[in-house]
Design a protein around this motif. Sequence first.
Motif, short mmCIF file in Angstrom:
data_model
loop_
_atom_site.label_atom_id
_atom_site.label_comp_id
_atom_site.label_asym_id
_atom_site.label_seq_id
_atom_site.Cartn_x
_atom_site.Cartn_y
_atom_site.Cartn_z
N LEU A 56 8.93 -0.85 -17.07
CA LEU A 56 7.53 -0.47 -17.16
C LEU A 56 7.32 0.83 -16.38
CD1 LEU A 56 6.04 -4.01 -16.48
CD2 LEU A 56 6.17 -2.88 -18.70
N VAL A 57 7.09 1.92 -17.07
CA VAL A 57 6.95 3.22 -16.42
C VAL A 57 5.50 3.44 -16.02
CG1 VAL A 57 7.26 5.70 -16.68
CG2 VAL A 57 8.86 4.12 -17.79
N SER A 58 5.27 3.59 -14.72
CA SER A 58 3.92 3.76 -14.18
C SER A 58 3.72 5.20 -13.72
CB SER A 58 3.69 2.81 -13.00
OG SER A 58 2.49 3.13 -12.32
N LEU A 59 2.57 5.77 -14.05
CA LEU A 59 2.18 7.09 -13.55
C LEU A 59 0.91 6.99 -12.71
CD1 LEU A 59 2.81 9.85 -16.25
CD2 LEU A 59 3.64 9.78 -13.90
N GLY A 60 0.67 5.82 -12.14
CA GLY A 60 -0.53 5.65 -11.32
C GLY A 60 -0.25 5.06 -9.96
N HIS A 61 1.03 5.04 -9.56
CA HIS A 61 1.37 4.40 -8.29
C HIS A 61 0.87 5.16 -7.07
CE1 HIS A 61 3.34 0.82 -9.50
NE2 HIS A 61 4.00 0.68 -8.35
N ALA A 62 0.53 6.43 -7.23
CA ALA A 62 -0.06 7.15 -6.11
C ALA A 62 -1.36 6.50 -5.66
CB ALA A 62 -0.32 8.61 -6.50
N GLY A 63 -2.04 5.83 -6.61
CA GLY A 63 -3.27 5.12 -6.25
C GLY A 63 -3.01 3.99 -5.27
N LEU A 64 -1.96 3.20 -5.51
CA LEU A 64 -1.60 2.12 -4.58
C LEU A 64 -1.14 2.68 -3.25
CD1 LEU A 64 0.37 -0.14 -7.10
CD2 LEU A 64 -1.98 -0.42 -6.31
N PHE A 65 -0.37 3.74 -3.30
CA PHE A 65 0.12 4.42 -2.10
C PHE A 65 -1.05 4.87 -1.23
CE2 PHE A 65 1.82 8.36 -0.10
CZ PHE A 65 2.96 7.86 0.50
N ALA A 66 -2.09 5.42 -1.88
CA ALA A 66 -3.23 5.97 -1.15
C ALA A 66 -4.24 4.91 -0.73
CB ALA A 66 -3.93 7.03 -2.01
N VAL A 67 -4.37 3.84 -1.49
CA VAL A 67 -5.33 2.79 -1.13
C VAL A 67 -5.02 2.24 0.25
CG1 VAL A 67 -5.92 0.38 -1.63
CG2 VAL A 67 -6.10 2.09 -3.42
N ALA A 68 -3.73 2.00 0.53
CA ALA A 68 -3.35 1.51 1.85
C ALA A 68 -3.71 2.51 2.93
CB ALA A 68 -1.84 1.22 1.88
N GLY A 69 -3.39 3.79 2.69
CA GLY A 69 -3.69 4.81 3.69
C GLY A 69 -5.17 4.97 3.93
N TYR A 70 -5.96 5.01 2.87
CA TYR A 70 -7.41 5.18 3.02
C TYR A 70 -8.05 3.97 3.70
CZ TYR A 70 -8.66 9.57 0.73
OH TYR A 70 -8.85 10.89 0.44
N THR A 71 -7.62 2.77 3.31
CA THR A 71 -8.20 1.56 3.91
C THR A 71 -7.94 1.52 5.40
OG1 THR A 71 -7.86 0.36 1.84
CG2 THR A 71 -8.27 -0.95 3.81
N ALA A 72 -6.69 1.78 5.80
CA ALA A 72 -6.35 1.77 7.23
C ALA A 72 -7.10 2.88 7.96
CB ALA A 72 -4.85 1.94 7.40
N LEU A 123 -8.98 6.37 -9.31
CA LEU A 123 -8.91 6.28 -7.85
C LEU A 123 -8.94 7.67 -7.22
CD1 LEU A 123 -6.30 3.42 -7.39
CD2 LEU A 123 -8.77 3.32 -7.02
N TRP A 124 -8.31 8.65 -7.88
CA TRP A 124 -8.39 10.03 -7.38
C TRP A 124 -9.83 10.52 -7.41
CZ3 TRP A 124 -10.10 14.40 -10.00
CH2 TRP A 124 -9.96 15.60 -9.31
N GLY A 125 -10.55 10.21 -8.49
CA GLY A 125 -11.95 10.61 -8.59
C GLY A 125 -12.80 9.98 -7.50
N VAL A 126 -12.53 8.70 -7.20
CA VAL A 126 -13.27 8.02 -6.12
C VAL A 126 -13.00 8.71 -4.79
CG1 VAL A 126 -13.44 5.89 -4.80
CG2 VAL A 126 -13.37 5.80 -7.29
N ALA A 127 -11.73 8.99 -4.50
CA ALA A 127 -11.37 9.63 -3.23
C ALA A 127 -11.98 11.03 -3.12
CB ALA A 127 -9.85 9.70 -3.09
#
Length: 336
Positions: A56-72, A123-127
């Motif tokens: 399964l090729v994903s091109l949206g994993h930067a969103g998961l990567f950033a959600v952790a950083g932004y939440t913390a 998620l990029w738009g939200v950020a």
Amino acid sequence: MEVSTPRVIAIVVALLLLVTLPAWVGNPYYINVASQILFFAVFALALNVLVGYGGLVSLGHAGLFAVAGYTAALLLARGHGHLVADTVALAVTVLTAAIYAVLSLRATGIGFLMITLAIGQILWGVAYRWASLTNGDNGINVAARPAPFGLSLAGADGFYYLCLVVFLACLASMRVVVRSPFGASLRGTRDQERRMAALGYDVWTIRFWAFLLSGFWSGVAGLLFLYYNQFISPQIVALTTSAEALLMVISGGTATLLGPVVGAALVVIMKNVVSAYIVRWNMVLGIIFILIVSFMPEGLVPGSARLWAWARHRLRRGKSGVAAATPPAAAGEGGP
């Protein structure tokens, strides 16, 4: 499974080199580059769960990567401790991964890729646009790194060892998962989806749990990124981050444990070291990627193993050919 002696020696040597790296590198800049390689390797290994083992090729994993950083970062800015902030950040990231999975696993192939891309862009738009929460382009600063068990992570050496411990834990967990019945069933859904369903396996659920695993380790990598930079902004949620992670996996070799690590080292070194000497380093990286796809389509690690096996086979054939061409010694020759 029996492990060959050369492999054991290689693992021991690699561990010794990693553990002693700050001593023989010395320069804090290059120690920081090594830290980047380690946490981006964790991110690439997380993505490899879906790309390599799940197909399964994903091109949206930067969103998961950033959600952790932004939440913390948001929790730390509001006065919460590192333990609370990091725990909640990982929980939110896994929950976000579950939402990703529910929405994207409705499709496979190009459909799956496009859905993950769309979620990542949302998620990029939200950020970027929700400035009252994320501070927009100005990003969020983190005042200090944590100090687990009283150990300072402020210096390059301390943070490197944190990244090394997390990286080894990630690698060990991935090895366990890959060799488990779950790993075998995940590879089965990649290779024979219909046959797995006919045999009674719940393909959707297997992929869902794989997504959660991938999301968890993506969140861990995102936290390390946050503490490394002590800053996070919408740039890290952009499509380029997802594309770079995918490039790490594909260039190193999908469905391998070492491939994403080699791919992460290649991309990070090109961005942080080669770019100091070559202005158009991204063009050089593109050329390298084209060469890899052209001559080693399976990736650097499997391709190198294939070439090594071919060279050994040719060498053995050459030796056996020489031995067969040598005439036997005459009777009595060399005797008393």
